[in-house]
Design an enzyme around this catalytic site. Structure first.
Site, PDB file in Angstrom:
ATOM      1  N   LYS A  75       0.858  -1.198   0.000  1.00 52.92           N
ATOM      2  CA  LYS A  75       0.000   0.000   0.000  1.00 52.92           C
ATOM      3  C   LYS A  75       0.892   1.245   0.000  1.00 52.92           C
ATOM      4  O   LYS A  75       1.881   1.298   0.733  1.00 52.92           O
ATOM      5  CB  LYS A  75      -0.892  -0.034   1.245  1.00 52.92           C
ATOM      6  CG  LYS A  75      -1.927   1.092   1.306  1.00 52.92           C
ATOM      7  CD  LYS A  75      -2.810   0.923   2.548  1.00 52.92           C
ATOM      8  CE  LYS A  75      -3.921   1.949   2.629  1.00 52.92           C
ATOM      9  NZ  LYS A  75      -4.794   1.756   3.808  1.00 52.92           N
ATOM     10  N   SER A 150      -9.695   1.636   2.697  1.00 53.99           N
ATOM     11  CA  SER A 150      -8.859   2.414   1.818  1.00 53.99           C
ATOM     12  C   SER A 150      -7.775   1.620   1.094  1.00 53.99           C
ATOM     13  O   SER A 150      -7.216   2.098   0.117  1.00 53.99           O
ATOM     14  CB  SER A 150      -8.189   3.529   2.623  1.00 53.99           C
ATOM     15  OG  SER A 150      -7.309   2.966   3.592  1.00 53.99           O
ATOM     16  N   SER A 174      -9.770  -0.636   6.981  1.00 60.12           N
ATOM     17  CA  SER A 174      -9.216  -0.536   5.630  1.00 60.12           C
ATOM     18  C   SER A 174      -8.504  -1.765   5.086  1.00 60.12           C
ATOM     19  O   SER A 174      -8.117  -1.789   3.919  1.00 60.12           O
ATOM     20  CB  SER A 174      -8.265   0.648   5.535  1.00 60.12           C
ATOM     21  OG  SER A 174      -9.022   1.829   5.393  1.00 60.12           O
TER      22      SER A 174
HETATM   23  N1  GLN Z   1     -12.986   4.073   6.138  1.00 62.83           N
HETATM   24  C1  GLN Z   1     -12.441   4.513   7.379  1.00 62.83           C
HETATM   25  C2  GLN Z   1     -12.071   5.972   7.283  1.00 62.83           C
HETATM   26  O1  GLN Z   1     -12.287   6.539   6.256  1.00 62.83           O
HETATM   27  C3  GLN Z   1     -11.257   3.669   7.759  1.00 62.83           C
HETATM   28  C4  GLN Z   1     -10.058   3.954   6.972  1.00 62.83           C
HETATM   29  C5  GLN Z   1      -8.882   3.117   7.354  1.00 62.83           C
HETATM   30  O2  GLN Z   1      -9.007   2.087   8.011  1.00 62.83           O
HETATM   31  N2  GLN Z   1      -7.724   3.591   6.946  1.00 62.83           N
HETATM   32  O3  GLN Z   1     -11.582   6.563   8.224  1.00 62.83           O
END
Ligand code: GLN
Length: 474
Positions: A75, A150, A174
């Protein structure tokens, strides 16, 4: 595509080579990367050097590592020396980190071959990868739908058979959410199990790095490589990496599994049905099912969307046009800071910085941030109580299967709701796994979530393996 475990064995025993496995990955990337937009940067040169080092070690008769010659996708919020690292943000365009994240060093030491950096929601803020400044990633199983986020690029890399393994970061879901939407195993390890050194911080008290894989054993193998104490991360747990792979087939006889209505509430019927069938499979494998309720779960989303933005507003202050990436000039330093941040950050990142700054501001600190911390403590206590009665919990990972592009972008709240089941384990710091179990609407995969106390990864992998077998996946 072979599993990572099979590839490592073939490379070690001369039935394949790291260079050959890398060539396979490059071919698969070449075939679909343009369509799916999985990688922001492919590091063929660095990967080739790493592959040659593995093959040379094998030729010398050495043990080349648990992931010898296995291509892996990273990532793009983790630092890799000399390789562009953008967090899918314009503000970091052109920046090349001068050092490796600890996870990169561990992967290289285990013989893995990092092939490139994958797309994400900008600074990992989102659940669909639609917030990337460089355009979204498509779900390889249905390119009209999102891969989740994400860590959508990392999930898509594995789902599209570009690499057998990938790593992502999970602050509120994410890893688990995109794993569920792409039909993969995804793990959010116990807070502190995997070093965060070199992970560009979103919300430091919630962030954890973890694996994506097609099989439970591959995910356990990768987590063993990533985990273990690191003196470069002050929140790193003191213990060495746990033994996971050796126990994956130990089953769940005599274990108590909790079913919590709050962990399926509001989910689509096909998802609820999959969770019920998963419970049946665990019962058939010798576990006893206990029903319990954790009402505090309903407060998780609200607490998270104060704590995570509060920490982000502080962490992202370092992107000021002076130290990293983009600079837009102004008449003085303050004007330069403002112009750089205005041009460099996307809408969702700006929204989080504003929310977080507000929640932390003098007159509102106690009413918002302070309250959220109290809710977090209540949640930690509620889960600790539950784990006195059960060994682990089962629920949904996401409320639905993969959704269509644009479906949740007009209202940020509907996007935030996709994390309602995953956020609690980040707030408590506990372990959780998403494992594919059955299919739902349009024959898209469903993820079932297994949640356990801190350091319960070995047990969660055992339960995940029971579900993998029951689902006929191996
Ligand atoms: N979707 C969640 C957010 O937007 C979690 C994102 C993540 O785990 N990086 O904060």
């Amino acid at each position: 595509m072979n599993t990572a475990v099979q590839i490592a064995s073939d490379v070690q025993h001369g039935a394949s080579s790291a260079v050959h496995e890398l060539a396979n990955a490059m071919t698969a990337i070449g075939e679909r990367n343009e369509e799916l937009h999985v990688f922001l940067h492919v590091d063929e040169e660095g990967a080739t050097r790493a592959a040659h080092r593995v093959d040379a070690a094998v030729a010398r008769g050495e043990h080349a590592g648990a992931l010898a010659g296995v291509p892996i996708a990273i990532k793009d919020n983790m630092c890799q020396r000399g390789v562009p690292t953008t967090c899918a943000s314009k503000i970091l365009e052109g920046w090349r980190p001068p050092y490796n994240a600890t996870v990169i060093d561990r992967l290289l030491a285990a013989g893995a071959v990092p092939v490139g950096k994958t797309n994400l929601d900008e600074f990992a803020m989102g659940s669909s990868t639609e917030n990337s400044a460089f355009g979204p990633t498509r779900n390889p199983l249905d390119p009209s739908r999102v891969p989740g986020g994400s860590s959508g690029g990392s999930a898509a890399a594995v789902a599209a058979n570009m690499t057998p393994l990938a790593i992502g970061s999970d602050t509120g879901g994410s890893i688990r959410q995109p794993a569920a939407l792409c039909g993969l195993v995804g793990v959010k390890p116990t807070y502190g199990l995997v070093s965060r050194y070199g992970l560009i911080a979103f919300a430091s008290s919630l962030d954890q790095i973890g694996p994506f894989a097609k099989t439970v054993t591959d995910a356990a193998t990768l987590l063993e490589v990533l985990a273990g104490h690191d003196r470069m991360d002050s929140t790193s747990l003191p213990e060495p990496s746990p033994s996971l792979v050796a126990h994956v087939n130990d089953g769940v006889v005599g274990k108590r599994v909790g079913v919590v209505p709050e962990l399926i509430e509001g989910a689509d019927d096909d998802v609820v049905d999959a969770v019920q069938r998963a419970l049946g499979a665990l019962r058939d494998a010798g576990a006893s099912v206990v029903e319990l309720s954790i009402p505090e779960l309903r407060l998780g989303l609200s607490a998270y969307y104060l704590i995570a933005p509060a920490e982000a507003s502080s962490n992202l202050a370092r992107f000021d046009g002076v130290r990293y990436g983009l600079r837009v000039d102004g008449v003085d330093v303050a004007a330069m800071n403002e112009a750089t941040r205005t041009a460099g950050f996307g809408d969702e990142v700006k929204r989080r910085i504003m929310l977080g700054t507000y929640a932390l501001s003098a007159g509102y600190y106690d009413a918002y941030y302070g309250q959220a911390l109290k809710v977090r403590t209540q949640m930690i206590n509620a889960f600790a109580r539950a784990y006195r009665d059960v060994d682990f919990l089962v629920g949904a990972t996401t409320p639905s299967v993969a959704f269509a592009f644009g479906e949740k972008t007009s209202n940020p709240l509907t996007m935030y709701l996709s994390d309602v089941f995953t956020i609690p384990s980040n707030l408590t710091g506990d372990a959780a796994i998403s494992v594919p179990f059955g299919y739902g609407e349009a024959h898209l995969p469903i993820g079932v979530q297994l949640l356990g106390p801190g350091r319960s990864e070995a047990l969660l992998f055992r339960a995940a393996r029971v579900l993998e077998v029951a689902d006929g996946r191996s």
